[in-house]
Each structure stands twice: as C-alpha cells, then as structure tokens.
Design a protein around this motif. Sequence first.
Motif, PDB file in Angstrom:
ATOM      1  N   PHE A   1     160.079  11.714  34.098  1.00  0.00           N
ATOM      2  CA  PHE A   1     159.571  11.345  35.417  1.00  0.00           C
ATOM      3  C   PHE A   1     160.619  10.671  36.300  1.00  0.00           C
ATOM      4  CE2 PHE A   1     155.553  11.773  33.125  1.00  0.00           C
ATOM      5  CZ  PHE A   1     154.803  12.475  34.044  1.00  0.00           C
ATOM      6  N   SER A   2     161.718  10.199  35.728  1.00  0.00           N
ATOM      7  CA  SER A   2     162.709   9.458  36.513  1.00  0.00           C
ATOM      8  C   SER A   2     164.041  10.175  36.654  1.00  0.00           C
ATOM      9  CB  SER A   2     162.950   8.074  35.887  1.00  0.00           C
ATOM     10  OG  SER A   2     161.745   7.333  35.821  1.00  0.00           O
ATOM     11  N   ASP A   3     164.559  10.780  35.582  1.00  0.00           N
ATOM     12  CA  ASP A   3     165.936  11.257  35.578  1.00  0.00           C
ATOM     13  C   ASP A   3     166.098  12.744  35.312  1.00  0.00           C
ATOM     14  OD1 ASP A   3     166.854   8.589  35.947  1.00  0.00           O
ATOM     15  OD2 ASP A   3     166.596   8.219  33.800  1.00  0.00           O
ATOM     16  N   TYR A   4     165.058  13.448  34.889  1.00  0.00           N
ATOM     17  CA  TYR A   4     165.217  14.860  34.540  1.00  0.00           C
ATOM     18  C   TYR A   4     165.312  15.674  35.828  1.00  0.00           C
ATOM     19  CZ  TYR A   4     164.565  19.079  31.732  1.00  0.00           C
ATOM     20  OH  TYR A   4     164.739  20.278  31.104  1.00  0.00           O
ATOM     21  N   PRO A   5     166.451  16.314  36.111  1.00  0.00           N
ATOM     22  CA  PRO A   5     166.632  16.957  37.424  1.00  0.00           C
ATOM     23  C   PRO A   5     165.774  18.196  37.636  1.00  0.00           C
ATOM     24  CG  PRO A   5     168.507  17.425  35.984  1.00  0.00           C
ATOM     25  CD  PRO A   5     167.654  16.424  35.258  1.00  0.00           C
TER      26      PRO A   5
ATOM     27  N   PRO B   1     161.410  19.521  40.977  1.00  0.00           N
ATOM     28  CA  PRO B   1     161.424  20.838  41.638  1.00  0.00           C
ATOM     29  C   PRO B   1     160.461  21.834  41.003  1.00  0.00           C
ATOM     30  CG  PRO B   1     163.664  20.018  41.366  1.00  0.00           C
ATOM     31  CD  PRO B   1     162.775  19.091  40.597  1.00  0.00           C
ATOM     32  N   ALA B   2     160.403  21.845  39.665  1.00  0.00           N
ATOM     33  CA  ALA B   2     159.476  22.754  38.991  1.00  0.00           C
ATOM     34  C   ALA B   2     158.029  22.378  39.282  1.00  0.00           C
ATOM     35  CB  ALA B   2     159.731  22.735  37.486  1.00  0.00           C
ATOM     36  N   MET B   3     157.732  21.086  39.343  1.00  0.00           N
ATOM     37  CA  MET B   3     156.380  20.637  39.668  1.00  0.00           C
ATOM     38  C   MET B   3     155.986  21.092  41.068  1.00  0.00           C
ATOM     39  SD  MET B   3     153.619  18.871  38.900  1.00  0.00           S
ATOM     40  CE  MET B   3     153.962  17.655  37.632  1.00  0.00           C
ATOM     41  N   GLY B   4     156.873  20.907  42.039  1.00  0.00           N
ATOM     42  CA  GLY B   4     156.578  21.338  43.398  1.00  0.00           C
ATOM     43  C   GLY B   4     156.376  22.838  43.503  1.00  0.00           C
TER      44      GLY B   4
END
Length: 323
Positions: A75-79, A83-86
């Motif tokens: 939730f904080s650092d995974y790049p 974007p995948a959630m959006g």
Amino acid sequence: MTATAIPPSPSPSPELRAKRRRSALRTAAFMSPWLIGFGVFFAYPLLSTVYFSFTKYDGFRPPVFNGLDNWTYVFSDYPMFWPAMGNTLWLVLVMVACRVVFGLGTGLLITKIKLGTGIFRTLFYLPYLAPPVAATLAFVFLLNPGTGPVNTLLDSVGLPTPGWFTDADWSKPALTALAVWGVGDLMVIFMAALLDVPREQYEAAELDGAGALQRFRHITLPNISPIILFAVVTGVIQAMQYYTQPLVAGKVAAGVIGGSGQQFEPGYPDKSTLTLPQVIYNAGFQRFDYGTACVVALVLFALSMAFTALLMRRRGGLIEAGD
C-alpha cells in the motif's frame, strides 16, 4: 398465585436417535463432494493466502513471519499496485457498463428484425468464440497506429488517428472496444430474456398510449432486471480477473515476442494496461515474492466480494426505477 412448573420434554427414544443419526450421515454423504471441493479448492487456498501474506516466502525456503511488512509495502511502496488498482476499477466501471449496454442494445435490435435473424445472431455471436489471444492479436493489428486499417480509414476522412495500444490515454478504450466486440454471450442471454417478456403487457401499454421509451422503462426493464443484474455481477467478476488480453496487447504493442525464459514488465505503455491479476503473477511467479502476491490477491478478493455484495443489495433498484 402459584406458578405452574413446566414438565421437561421427554428424551427421544433410542430408535428416534438412530434414525436422526442415519439421516444426518446420509445428508453428509450426499454433500461430501461439495464439502471436499469447497475445502480443497476454496477454503484451504484462501487460508493459505492469508497466512503467506504475513510471511516472507519465495517458494524455495521456509516462510518467515514478518507481520504487516508485506501489507505496508504493497500500500505504500509497491510501484505497480496503485496503477493496477486504478486500471482495474476503470475496467470494472467502464468496460462492464459498455458490455451490458451494447449487449442489451444488440439483443433488442435482433429481436425486432423480421428477416435474417439467424444470420445476424450468428454474426454477432461468432466474435465471442474467438480465442482471447487470437482476438487480441487481431485487434492490435487492426488498431496499429501506423499501418492498421482503422487509422488508415480515419486518416482518409480527416479524423485524428489515436495511438491505441501504444498510447497510455487510448489503451484502456482499445481494450474496452475489444471486450465489446466479443459481447455475443450477453446478446444471447438478453435475447432470451427479451423474448420471454409477456406480449400482453406491451399490447396493453400500446392501448394506453405508451410510447416506445415508456414501454422499455416500465415493461422491459422490470421484466429483465434479474438478467441485467446477472450480467453486471458476472461482468464485474470477469473484469476483476482480466489478465490475458491486456498482457498480450501490451507485449505485442511493445514489440516483445515471447520466448523461453524471457522477462517482460507488464503494463505497456506506461502501466496503462496493468491489472491486478498481472501484478499477482509478476510478484509471485516472476519475482518469487509470494507474500506480496498474496496481499494483492486478498485485495482483489475483497474488492470482488464488495462489488458483488453491493450489487446484490441494490438488486431491487432496476425494478423500482421501472415502477
């Protein structure tokens, strides 16, 4: 005033207890295939996913408990996560709505056609039978920004020529167009529902002077609302699991031809085709970070359950709108 004591109920006889036990065992025997399948293919994998989400595990060495580190990282650092959630939520809201509207519109159109219904029904249904990889490859060819026939036609009439799968702003609309092209499954379902609406209701509405829009709102929608709910719920679940088409489209648009052991960072262009299932595969089977993959999988499961529960709670909305 003296209270009257209620005598205790007599205990069941041994014969009755044996009969109940045999009935329970018989019921359990009939349910055993489902119980075994539920435990092996759902409960155990789900509990294992929850457990591994709190561990550092690469699939080779024993898992090591690390608390909430995986959740904090995702939730904080995974790049890739946000974007995948959006992108996944965009596909759920836009792609599912377009498929339902287009499927219903196509079903309405074919039920009104008097001649050649079978031919049109077959033509609209055939794209659904195309394998996902083949259909995606065909769409990438058709929407090629330089040599594709779609952009060639648009350029010939003076319209703008989008980049489609090579443009981050157009990649998701291109995926939506691909999904709408294969809407034959919903068309057939909606046709069956539309043909099942009682003709007497339409005749009575016409005698009362109701127009086409009023008949659709007050007769068609209330009668087919369970089918619309089914289409939306199944569409949301499919959009949450959308993996093959965006991955293939991104690889082909990026010029990557799959080979043995070849690594590919999904999401081309600029993470616009990245979805949560791709993140799960990338984290678990390419980076061997099973803890992170399990966290994303649980988020995807929670989103699917939340959307489904919300839609089921609102299942009466379409009926009320038609009243």
